[in-house]
Design a protein around this motif. Structure first.
Motif, PDB file in Angstrom:
ATOM      1  N   ARG A 156      44.816  42.612  42.486  1.00  0.00           N
ATOM      2  CA  ARG A 156      43.589  41.427  43.273  1.00  0.00           C
ATOM      3  C   ARG A 156      42.687  41.428  43.811  1.00  0.00           C
ATOM      4  O   ARG A 156      42.203  41.530  44.457  1.00  0.00           O
ATOM      5  CB  ARG A 156      44.467  40.234  42.085  1.00  0.00           C
ATOM      6  N   ASP A 210      39.334  42.227  44.323  1.00  0.00           N
ATOM      7  CA  ASP A 210      38.568  41.471  45.299  1.00  0.00           C
ATOM      8  C   ASP A 210      38.033  41.456  47.072  1.00  0.00           C
ATOM      9  O   ASP A 210      36.751  41.477  47.216  1.00  0.00           O
ATOM     10  CB  ASP A 210      39.234  39.785  45.705  1.00  0.00           C
ATOM     11  N   PHE A 261      37.503  43.231  38.253  1.00  0.00           N
ATOM     12  CA  PHE A 261      37.176  42.084  37.976  1.00  0.00           C
ATOM     13  C   PHE A 261      38.315  41.383  36.898  1.00  0.00           C
ATOM     14  O   PHE A 261      38.703  39.933  36.406  1.00  0.00           O
ATOM     15  CB  PHE A 261      35.829  40.869  37.927  1.00  0.00           C
ATOM     16  N   SER A 282      41.644  41.190  38.288  1.00  0.00           N
ATOM     17  CA  SER A 282      41.586  40.062  38.708  1.00  0.00           C
ATOM     18  C   SER A 282      42.308  38.669  38.131  1.00  0.00           C
ATOM     19  O   SER A 282      43.363  37.325  38.996  1.00  0.00           O
ATOM     20  CB  SER A 282      40.973  39.310  39.739  1.00  0.00           C
TER      21      SER A 282
END
Length: 128
Positions: free
Chosen positions: A89, A93, A30, A33
């Motif tokens: 990302r 994700d 994360f 991201s």
């Protein structure tokens, strides 16, 4: 710099700050991201200098490359870093099996910070 561009840069700064916090907690997936979003918001702010806005990430990424790096206004490496960050990302994700290691995370944070600095400088020089 327009209020919209300033707002996008604030979001980029906050995304980078969040990325650092997540990285410090060993939450690389994360953190990467959020590093991508830092770059993405910067690219959106740059595109506004040309009156361009897109509803999809792919549009922002493609036009950033065309209008800024291929045109020689910004280093080509920025576009490549934005593309790679986008891919990471998406892996982080949506691919539960993907693993993003600490070195990759550190590199993405460095790239996001550099991206933010270069875009902020660009916007200061190209007001209006």
């Amino acid at each position: 710099m327009t209020p919209e561009q300033a707002g996008l840069l604030r979001m980029a700064e906050e995304s980078l700050k969040a990325a650092r916090i997540l990285a410090d907690k060993d939450i690389a997936r994360f953190a990467v991201s959020r590093a991508y979003y830092c770059m993405f918001y910067c690219a959106e702010a740059a595109l506004l200098t040309k009156g361009l806005s897109f509803s999809k990430h792919a549009g922002v990424i493609a036009m950033f490359g065309k209008e800024f790096t291929k045109a020689g206004l910004l280093p080509n490496l920025l576009h490549r870093h934005l593309i790679e960050a986008s891919e990471l990302r998406e892996d982080g994700d949506y691919d539960f099996a993907s693993i993003i290691d600490a070195d990759t995370c550190t590199e993405q944070l460095y790239r996001a910070e550099k991206f933010l600095t270069l875009i902020r400088d660009f916007l200061e020089k190209h007001r209006g």
